[in-house]
Scaffold this active site. Structure first.
Site, PDB file in Angstrom:
ATOM      1  N   TYR A 119     -12.231  39.134 -35.974  1.00  0.00           N
ATOM      2  CA  TYR A 119     -13.829  38.658 -36.198  1.00  0.00           C
ATOM      3  C   TYR A 119     -13.790  37.135 -36.894  1.00  0.00           C
ATOM      4  O   TYR A 119     -14.184  36.181 -36.480  1.00  0.00           O
ATOM      5  CB  TYR A 119     -14.554  39.495 -36.350  1.00  0.00           C
ATOM      6  CG  TYR A 119     -15.979  39.048 -36.787  1.00  0.00           C
ATOM      7  CD1 TYR A 119     -16.700  38.699 -35.739  1.00  0.00           C
ATOM      8  CD2 TYR A 119     -16.383  39.122 -37.884  1.00  0.00           C
ATOM      9  CE1 TYR A 119     -17.597  37.702 -35.865  1.00  0.00           C
ATOM     10  CE2 TYR A 119     -17.644  38.552 -38.113  1.00  0.00           C
ATOM     11  CZ  TYR A 119     -19.124  37.931 -36.922  1.00  0.00           C
ATOM     12  OH  TYR A 119     -19.741  37.722 -37.716  1.00  0.00           O
TER      13      TYR A 119
ATOM     14  N   LYS B 261     -14.322  33.303 -35.191  1.00  0.00           N
ATOM     15  CA  LYS B 261     -15.915  32.800 -35.629  1.00  0.00           C
ATOM     16  C   LYS B 261     -15.098  31.676 -35.592  1.00  0.00           C
ATOM     17  O   LYS B 261     -16.149  30.576 -36.246  1.00  0.00           O
ATOM     18  CB  LYS B 261     -16.768  33.203 -36.602  1.00  0.00           C
ATOM     19  CG  LYS B 261     -17.152  34.778 -35.314  1.00  0.00           C
ATOM     20  CD  LYS B 261     -18.370  34.654 -34.738  1.00  0.00           C
ATOM     21  CE  LYS B 261     -19.821  34.060 -35.388  1.00  0.00           C
ATOM     22  NZ  LYS B 261     -20.624  33.370 -34.138  1.00  0.00           N
TER      23      LYS B 261
ATOM     24  N   THR C  84     -21.099  33.014 -39.850  1.00  0.00           N
ATOM     25  CA  THR C  84     -20.866  34.059 -40.455  1.00  0.00           C
ATOM     26  C   THR C  84     -20.231  32.955 -41.689  1.00  0.00           C
ATOM     27  O   THR C  84     -19.373  32.491 -42.113  1.00  0.00           O
ATOM     28  CB  THR C  84     -20.386  35.073 -39.895  1.00  0.00           C
ATOM     29  OG1 THR C  84     -19.987  35.683 -41.257  1.00  0.00           O
ATOM     30  CG2 THR C  84     -18.629  34.849 -39.218  1.00  0.00           C
ATOM     31  N   ASP C  85     -20.527  33.662 -43.204  1.00  0.00           N
ATOM     32  CA  ASP C  85     -20.119  33.954 -44.578  1.00  0.00           C
ATOM     33  C   ASP C  85     -18.109  34.283 -44.669  1.00  0.00           C
ATOM     34  O   ASP C  85     -17.370  34.348 -45.092  1.00  0.00           O
ATOM     35  CB  ASP C  85     -20.201  34.587 -45.640  1.00  0.00           C
ATOM     36  CG  ASP C  85     -20.890  35.905 -46.025  1.00  0.00           C
ATOM     37  OD1 ASP C  85     -20.211  36.797 -44.445  1.00  0.00           O
ATOM     38  OD2 ASP C  85     -21.028  36.426 -46.688  1.00  0.00           O
ATOM     39  N   GLU C  86     -18.074  35.069 -43.358  1.00  0.00           N
ATOM     40  CA  GLU C  86     -16.944  36.100 -43.572  1.00  0.00           C
ATOM     41  C   GLU C  86     -15.213  34.727 -42.789  1.00  0.00           C
ATOM     42  O   GLU C  86     -14.332  35.446 -43.475  1.00  0.00           O
ATOM     43  CB  GLU C  86     -17.275  37.284 -42.252  1.00  0.00           C
ATOM     44  CG  GLU C  86     -17.890  37.958 -42.418  1.00  0.00           C
ATOM     45  CD  GLU C  86     -17.836  38.840 -42.202  1.00  0.00           C
ATOM     46  OE1 GLU C  86     -16.935  39.631 -41.536  1.00  0.00           O
ATOM     47  OE2 GLU C  86     -18.547  39.564 -41.858  1.00  0.00           O
TER      48      GLU C  86
HETATM   49  P1  NAD Z   1     -24.820  41.308 -31.851  1.00  0.00           P
HETATM   50  O1  NAD Z   1     -23.395  41.968 -31.400  1.00  0.00           O
HETATM   51  O2  NAD Z   1     -25.523  42.201 -32.515  1.00  0.00           O
HETATM   52  O3  NAD Z   1     -25.573  40.829 -31.220  1.00  0.00           O
HETATM   53  C1  NAD Z   1     -24.334  39.565 -29.953  1.00  0.00           C
HETATM   54  C2  NAD Z   1     -25.514  39.605 -28.771  1.00  0.00           C
HETATM   55  O4  NAD Z   1     -24.796  38.575 -28.160  1.00  0.00           O
HETATM   56  C3  NAD Z   1     -25.392  40.217 -27.617  1.00  0.00           C
HETATM   57  O5  NAD Z   1     -26.731  41.015 -26.943  1.00  0.00           O
HETATM   58  C4  NAD Z   1     -24.795  40.658 -26.576  1.00  0.00           C
HETATM   59  O6  NAD Z   1     -24.872  41.403 -25.065  1.00  0.00           O
HETATM   60  C5  NAD Z   1     -25.110  39.500 -26.667  1.00  0.00           C
HETATM   61  N1  NAD Z   1     -23.233  38.914 -25.866  1.00  0.00           N
HETATM   62  C6  NAD Z   1     -22.245  39.074 -26.591  1.00  0.00           C
HETATM   63  N2  NAD Z   1     -21.229  38.586 -25.599  1.00  0.00           N
HETATM   64  C7  NAD Z   1     -21.679  37.204 -24.897  1.00  0.00           C
HETATM   65  C8  NAD Z   1     -21.434  36.842 -24.191  1.00  0.00           C
HETATM   66  N3  NAD Z   1     -20.090  36.227 -23.642  1.00  0.00           N
HETATM   67  N4  NAD Z   1     -22.564  35.762 -23.587  1.00  0.00           N
HETATM   68  C9  NAD Z   1     -23.809  36.135 -23.510  1.00  0.00           C
HETATM   69  N5  NAD Z   1     -24.004  36.606 -24.831  1.00  0.00           N
HETATM   70  C10 NAD Z   1     -23.212  37.490 -25.194  1.00  0.00           C
HETATM   71  O7  NAD Z   1     -24.794  40.393 -33.283  1.00  0.00           O
HETATM   72  P2  NAD Z   1     -25.799  39.738 -34.212  1.00  0.00           P
HETATM   73  O8  NAD Z   1     -25.501  41.235 -35.399  1.00  0.00           O
HETATM   74  O9  NAD Z   1     -26.825  39.824 -33.729  1.00  0.00           O
HETATM   75  O10 NAD Z   1     -25.379  38.262 -35.021  1.00  0.00           O
HETATM   76  C11 NAD Z   1     -25.785  37.980 -34.001  1.00  0.00           C
HETATM   77  C12 NAD Z   1     -24.492  35.619 -34.387  1.00  0.00           C
HETATM   78  O11 NAD Z   1     -25.218  35.919 -35.859  1.00  0.00           O
HETATM   79  C13 NAD Z   1     -23.269  36.171 -34.206  1.00  0.00           C
HETATM   80  O12 NAD Z   1     -22.898  34.911 -33.620  1.00  0.00           O
HETATM   81  C14 NAD Z   1     -22.602  36.604 -35.010  1.00  0.00           C
HETATM   82  O13 NAD Z   1     -21.630  36.077 -35.770  1.00  0.00           O
HETATM   83  C15 NAD Z   1     -24.094  36.019 -36.358  1.00  0.00           C
HETATM   84  N6  NAD Z   1     -23.812  36.841 -38.016  1.00  0.00           N
HETATM   85  C16 NAD Z   1     -24.016  37.984 -37.842  1.00  0.00           C
HETATM   86  C17 NAD Z   1     -24.155  38.032 -39.086  1.00  0.00           C
HETATM   87  C18 NAD Z   1     -24.881  39.530 -39.524  1.00  0.00           C
HETATM   88  O14 NAD Z   1     -24.889  40.739 -40.126  1.00  0.00           O
HETATM   89  N7  NAD Z   1     -25.142  40.579 -37.823  1.00  0.00           N
HETATM   90  C19 NAD Z   1     -24.119  38.079 -40.528  1.00  0.00           C
HETATM   91  C20 NAD Z   1     -23.682  36.682 -39.879  1.00  0.00           C
HETATM   92  C21 NAD Z   1     -23.927  36.074 -39.309  1.00  0.00           C
HETATM   93  P1  TYD Z   2     -20.627  46.047 -41.628  1.00  0.00           P
HETATM   94  O1  TYD Z   2     -21.798  46.267 -41.917  1.00  0.00           O
HETATM   95  O2  TYD Z   2     -18.910  46.457 -40.520  1.00  0.00           O
HETATM   96  O3  TYD Z   2     -19.775  44.278 -42.041  1.00  0.00           O
HETATM   97  P2  TYD Z   2     -18.974  43.406 -42.384  1.00  0.00           P
HETATM   98  O4  TYD Z   2     -17.673  44.320 -42.059  1.00  0.00           O
HETATM   99  O5  TYD Z   2     -19.166  42.119 -41.510  1.00  0.00           O
HETATM  100  O6  TYD Z   2     -19.187  43.208 -43.945  1.00  0.00           O
HETATM  101  O7  TYD Z   2     -19.868  46.651 -42.924  1.00  0.00           O
HETATM  102  C1  TYD Z   2     -20.307  46.481 -43.849  1.00  0.00           C
HETATM  103  C2  TYD Z   2     -19.788  47.072 -44.942  1.00  0.00           C
HETATM  104  O8  TYD Z   2     -19.311  48.365 -44.951  1.00  0.00           O
HETATM  105  C3  TYD Z   2     -18.081  46.056 -45.400  1.00  0.00           C
HETATM  106  O9  TYD Z   2     -17.265  46.232 -46.241  1.00  0.00           O
HETATM  107  C4  TYD Z   2     -17.950  47.952 -44.529  1.00  0.00           C
HETATM  108  C5  TYD Z   2     -18.512  48.853 -44.959  1.00  0.00           C
HETATM  109  N1  TYD Z   2     -17.951  50.264 -43.914  1.00  0.00           N
HETATM  110  C6  TYD Z   2     -18.136  51.671 -44.229  1.00  0.00           C
HETATM  111  O10 TYD Z   2     -17.840  51.485 -45.379  1.00  0.00           O
HETATM  112  N2  TYD Z   2     -18.015  52.456 -43.078  1.00  0.00           N
HETATM  113  C7  TYD Z   2     -18.779  52.195 -42.430  1.00  0.00           C
HETATM  114  O11 TYD Z   2     -18.796  53.430 -41.575  1.00  0.00           O
HETATM  115  C8  TYD Z   2     -19.305  51.202 -41.500  1.00  0.00           C
HETATM  116  C9  TYD Z   2     -19.001  50.365 -40.736  1.00  0.00           C
HETATM  117  C10 TYD Z   2     -18.621  49.876 -43.331  1.00  0.00           C
END
Ligand code: NAD
Ligand code: TYD
Length: 355
Positions: free
Chosen positions: A158, A162, A132-134
């Site tokens: 988080y 990561k 992630t960019d975070e």
């Molecule tokens: P998500 O929370 O929707 O899904 C995570 C999945 O991993 C779930 O299916 C869960 O059951 C599985 N999981 C959790 N712990 C596990 C373990 N110990 N062993 C096997 N499986 C396990 O997450 P997402 O949003 O799909 O993100 C996927 C990846 O992409 C993550 O690594 C996250 O850090 C990264 N990412 C997410 C975003 C975003 O905006 N959602 C952006 C950049 C990077």
């Molecule tokens: P989120 O979707 O949780 O992603 P991330 O924190 O990983 O960027 O949140 C996106 C942005 O939205 C973040 O600045 C927090 C804000 N947010 C709200 O304002 N209200 C909410 O209920 C949630 C879940 C997030």
């Protein structure tokens, strides 16, 4: 074959569906099915022999070793993680366990497997770590977007977990030679997004007549990418990325949260108007801010564009319209994921937050 971890979650499921739709080889999908994992996301693959689902933990060394020995994948894409910042604030332990210890144990299994591969198989093997960019922390208002050389400054449990996993992946390349690739992507949105994150939460709350909780002043900036564009970037990095390299992935789409919420409301007003014909904007409520809330994320995607020729296919306007339409057409999916522990989470995170 390829091994995908976390393929029942939001991005992982989109990746598996796209991969097989594009004619990719068999996927072994290892997922622990936490609250965020949902086999319904993969329902369209029922009966498809190219998808082998395994219920298990990436931190289970014996299981991962066994899967590698049995299926001999040419690549691994590691999505599995705990992924929600607010949950990491309420309870960091699971994040340390999966994101750090789990990644470490899997890397140990991968190291042993890769070490014993022969010639071409050894050279061509890839371990792609999805991050992630975070990990880069928070940007000032006018600071340039994150490049791959930006200092790591994670601010939430988080992002810290990561960041630790990224460092382990890097170390397994430098120390043991494992051919790893790392992608650091901005915020995703699209189908199958669990409604604890901003965009799906706003859509499902709006439709349920509930308040739309905006943290703080709503001026925090995120850089949004349609999930299928993230999937295409991962496919491209897997195909042509250089081992040991990091690729930042983003859509050049910086937007303050409040603008996102207004856009979602406008689309719902157009596609599914309220019965009183007032705007869904009426439901917006400003609530107590997230502790340690990062102010701005922005990705400089210049490297992946220049070196690998990747570009997103969707604009924010086209992607967000598709997303809102998907939630309108998939109410059963929403009802399903909102049962059980989801309600407890909403209680925990939002009760007492109103200003
Ligand atoms: P998500 O929370 O929707 O899904 C995570 C999945 O991993 C779930 O299916 C869960 O059951 C599985 N999981 C959790 N712990 C596990 C373990 N110990 N062993 C096997 N499986 C396990 O997450 P997402 O949003 O799909 O993100 C996927 C990846 O992409 C993550 O690594 C996250 O850090 C990264 N990412 C997410 C975003 C975003 O905006 N959602 C952006 C950049 C990077
Ligand atoms: P989120 O979707 O949780 O992603 P991330 O924190 O990983 O960027 O949140 C996106 C942005 O939205 C973040 O600045 C927090 C804000 N947010 C709200 O304002 N209200 C909410 O209920 C949630 C879940 C997030």
């Amino acid at each position: 074959m390829i091994l995908v971890t976390g393929g029942a979650g939001f991005i992982g499921a989109n990746f598996v569906l796209d991969w097989l739709e594009q004619g990719g080889e068999t996927v072994i999908n290892l997922d622990a099915l936490t609250y965020a994992g949902n086999r319904r996301n993969l329902a369209s693959l029922a009966g498809d022999e190219r998808h082998i689902f395994v219920h298990g933990d990436i931190g289970d060394f014996a299981l991962v070793s066994d899967l590698l020995a049995r299926y001999r994948p040419r690549a691994i894409v590691n999505f599995a993680a705990e992924s929600h910042v607010d949950r990491s604030i309420h309870g960091p332990e699971d994040f340390i366990q999966t994101n750090i210890v789990g990644t470490f144990r899997m890397l140990e299994a991968v190291r042993a497997y890769w070490h014993n591969l022969q010639d071409d198989a050894k050279q061509n093997f890839r371990f792609l770590h999805v991050s992630t960019d975070e990990v880069y922390g928070s940007l000032g208002k006018d600071a340039p977007a994150f490049t791959e050389t930006h200092r790591y400054e994670p601010n939430s449990p988080y992002s810290a977990s990561k960041a630790a996993s990224d460092h382990l992946v890097r170390a397994y390349h430098h120390t043991y030679g494992v051919p790893v690739l790392t992608t650091n992507c901005s915020n995703n949105y699209g189908p199958y997004h669990f409604p604890e994150k901003l965009i799906p939460l706003m859509i499902v709350n709006a439709l349920a007549g509930k308040s739309l909780p905006v943290y703080g002043d709503g001026q925090q900036v995120r850089d949004w990418l349609y999930v299928k564009d993230h999937c295409s970037a991962i496919r491209r990095v897997l195909e042509a990325g250089k081992p040991g390299e990091i690729y930042n992935v983003g859509g050049w789409n910086e937007k303050p949260n409040i603008d996102i919420v207004h856009t979602v409301c406008a689309l719902l007003d157009e596609l599914c108007a309220r019965s009183d014909n007032k705007s869904y904007r009426e439901q917006i409520t400003y609530v107590t801010d997230r502790p340690g809330h990062d102010r701005r994320y922005a990705i400089d995607a210049g490297k992946i564009e220049r070196e690998l020729g990747w570009k997103p296919a969707e604009t924010f306007d086209s992607g967000i319209r598709k997303t809102v339409q998907w939630y309108l057409q998939n109410r059963e999916w929403v009802a399903d994921v909102q049962s059980g522990s989801y309600r407890e989470w909403v209680e925990k995170n939002y009760t007492g937050r109103a200003l």
